[in-house]
Write an enzyme that holds these catalytic residues in place. Sequence first.
Site, PDB file in Angstrom:
ATOM      1  N   HIS A  70      -5.616   3.112  -3.611  1.00  0.00           N
ATOM      2  CA  HIS A  70      -7.073   2.841  -3.023  1.00  0.00           C
ATOM      3  C   HIS A  70      -7.110   3.399  -1.142  1.00  0.00           C
ATOM      4  CE1 HIS A  70      -4.706  -0.553  -3.577  1.00  0.00           C
ATOM      5  NE2 HIS A  70      -4.778  -0.908  -1.763  1.00  0.00           N
ATOM      6  N   ASP A 111      -7.225  -5.018  -5.049  1.00  0.00           N
ATOM      7  CA  ASP A 111      -7.807  -3.947  -3.683  1.00  0.00           C
ATOM      8  C   ASP A 111      -8.373  -3.547  -4.037  1.00  0.00           C
ATOM      9  OD1 ASP A 111      -7.745  -4.321  -0.690  1.00  0.00           O
ATOM     10  OD2 ASP A 111      -6.649  -2.998  -0.295  1.00  0.00           O
ATOM     11  N   ASP A 136       1.180  -1.196  -0.326  1.00  0.00           N
ATOM     12  CA  ASP A 136      -0.038  -0.406   0.446  1.00  0.00           C
ATOM     13  C   ASP A 136       0.882   1.564   0.042  1.00  0.00           C
ATOM     14  OD1 ASP A 136      -2.405  -0.581  -0.113  1.00  0.00           O
ATOM     15  OD2 ASP A 136      -2.480  -2.494   1.869  1.00  0.00           O
TER      16      ASP A 136
END
Length: 1000
Positions: free
Chosen positions: A406, A137, A24
């Site tokens: 995201h 995701d 991430d």
Amino acid sequence: LVLLPRAGGRGDLRAFVVAHSHMDVGWVYTVQESMHAYAANVYTTVIEELMKGKQRKFIAVEQEFFRLWWDMVATDTQKQQVHQLLQEGRLEFVIGGQVMHDEAVTLIDDQILQLTEGHGFLYETFGFRPQFSWHVDPFGASATTPTLFALAGFNAHLISRIDYDLKADMQKNKKLQFVWQGSPSLAERQEIFTHVMDQYSYCTPSQLPFSNRSGFFWNGFATFPDPPKDGVYPNMSLPVTDANLHQYAQTMVANIKERAAWFRTGDVLWPWGCDKQFFNASVQYSNMDLLLDYINKHSGDFGVTVQYATVSDYFQAVYSRNLTWEIRDSQDFLPYSTEPFQAWTGFYTSRSTLKGIARRASSLLYAGESFFTQYVWKHPEGSICKCKALKQLQSLRWAVSEVQHHDGITGTESPKVKDMYMNNLMYGMLNVKKLMASIIFDINNAKKNGEVYSSVYTKSLGKPDVDQYVVVYNPLAWNITTFVTVSVSDEAVSVYDELGHSVPAQVQSSVESQSTYDLYIVVAISGLSYRKYSIKPLNGKHSAFIGRSIKYKRRDLTRAHQQSQRLFPVVNNCYQIVFDQNTNLMHSITERETNQTVQFTQEFLEYHVNGDTTKGPISDNYLFGPNASAVPASKAVGLEVMSGTLMTEIRQYFYSNVTSQDYIYAVYTRLYSVPEGYDGKLLCHRIEQEYSVGPLELNREAVLRTSTNLNTKQLLYTDNNGYQMQKRPFKAYVNNTVARNYYPMVQTAYIEDDTTRLMLLAERAHGVSSQGNGQVEVMLHRRLWNNLQWNLNNNLTLNDSSVVRPVIWLILGTKAATNTLYRTSGLALEHRPVVMFGALSGDKSKLPRQLQQNPVHDSPVTVPPNLHLQTLSIPGWRYSSNHAEQVLSIRMGRLKEDDADFSRVLLRIRHLYEVGEDPVLSQPVMLDLKSLLKGLGSVTAVEERSLTGTWDVNTLERWKWKTAEYTGKKYFNSTETSEDYIVTIHPKEIRTFFVYFQVQ
């Protein structure tokens, strides 16, 4: 080539073990913290391990981390190894964007930006072009994404998070794979094969029946802030030994067989990895090697063969089976729920301030890119260092790309990560503001010590005794007429253009402060051009109109129904808005052209939500879990009307009761009247509303509900990413019906009946819903705290005490009329003019010559109203447009640290309408690129490219997957670029070109 196993039944299962690390780009930890704790080690150790075993493979996804490693960590030897592994197909970049972008709340422009940013780096550095996605995701899937990936040259698309009940159904019926035609207008031309991951999603199932320790994660889990000194990480899986090898193999084979039953072919995608994995690739591969070898030695007994693979290997195997696939139309997979009380619809609004800044940054970047591109070509003698200017633009490209992650713009990050995104965006914005100010100075040869402070969005000017000026740039390729707002310290002012002519303006007391005034200036600016206005202390003749205030008594809403209505109208050429003095609320709107009156009331409501997990479902950054219907948030409303010749502003203040000191909510509704001689079609037709919301109480979610008498049957329309509209019929569920009927509005939402449509246009994303016939509600703000341990551990509780100030434009009218207005209006809201302020003190004769004589700066760039100039920029990439040349120059090591290439201009043009949407605007448009860009110089060459620029469209041949409609013809490309630079742009197309000009 992929060798297929013998044809046959399930005895021939083949598992593709795809090693990956889900990294991430900000979520709980900042990018810097992640690089230090694990991310750099992923690439360092994976590259080392891949070199040790010819069978090993790995996929790399987010380019932001890879580029940081490449630029700051990788040695020359490691760089050579990456080149070698890419050539051998053992390292593969998938997606290839800077991040894995969110699909629900991002704007199409920013998705394309972050994809282009990553692809440009990969092609320049390696000659590599990603052809597969890995969208494992994002929280729900938009129908825009498959179209973008098709336009970028991808052969297959992969998603995972879709509604739990839908996934179960598709899994049972072997329908997880299909050919998706995401755009109704582009249909099969830009369709793409799509794979939905099964219930295990992207992480390896880690249950081991023979041990209470997890399996397959031999390197354990990353630790923060530092990697452990002794290399021992928490939760390291049981190592593979002779004693447990057979049991490990049985566990893996059983899972492969379970998954195989959900798909039509014997090819099983087996993701090996999860979040933050492979920081110690050595222990990962050494264990997995033993396991794969063992299974393959006993493949006869197991009925399974296994191999390390890339995403490309897997899709190649499925493709070569040549099956016929079902077609999915343009319906998206939003919203997304994970179980009955978990609707992931809260993040559509979470951290509204970040959502707003991300969009402001994006639109400033858009303006800065075209401004700089014009400067380079129109002013080759200019004194600004182009390399420095490009770095300034790149800092904002990087920041806007990064926040599309995201867990970025979604608002699902920890507070320190939110601060990281904000700081990077603000730094990039400051750079681009400085660049634009210095370009203005340079063009006008102004004295370099002249005081200019470019502050693009802070509306402040200095002392009233000096002449101030504002430079206003229109970043859109249309002529626009609109108002810009400037803060002044005195209401006695006049406004003049470059020729000294008086400009219509209105001044009134400010909403935000007692000591200043808001000056609204009418500006009419042609496409991609700027104008300069001077603001002078009053001289009697041409003063700005002064807005006069009428204050109405605060009204108690609990008693209002006892009195008869007392109505008063506010009018411009397009609308009459009627208010009721008994309530101080809006009562109705009449669209004057058709004389259609719609009952129209607005109120703020709050959903009260639970924060205690022992008492039921909760709301958090991701989830919206209301425990009852929304309740009115105020019992009293104050009203002030500022009326003037050019604009009327209705200020409504909402109080929790009649005696409250402070309001929690306010609405500023603006209705514009356009003076004679100006084209005011768009301006007249919009009712502008700005809201002030907050600070909220804890565990409140604030909505603005608009109720009308339109018979909408609770049907709502919302957009996917500002690109296309989706139909949202209200659905009743056993549980959680309110939250599951929330949808993202990125730019547009509307409700309508047979004749009339009410359109909402937004400058940031919001959750939106229709909870009743004729209603539309917009979630504007959330403030939450809960005691779920996972949320507390990761600091993800959204205790957001800010005040947010979103803007929404309303358009009311017939379907035909709103159709012609809403696309251009949405972009006019997105790309409002950029305002730069300055002051010139002393002698008036020092005004730059050019500004005094020439109000129209060079020739404007203008496209028809159904087209949008989506990109005009100088990317600076140094790669060759010719693929063979590019690959050769990389192989020969020619691409050292050259300067950026300023000769290539990136141009994108998008058709705004769907086929059949409007009788006129849905037509294809012929465009002469040479004539369009003549203001920049003489066009010498145009090359049509794929969406992100890395393919020549004439050589791009995507895989053609067989469907019932289409039995296996190659894709045809819509490349009608003729020799004379004329292109025909069809509905919904996004066409990308490299343009070259004659060097002056």
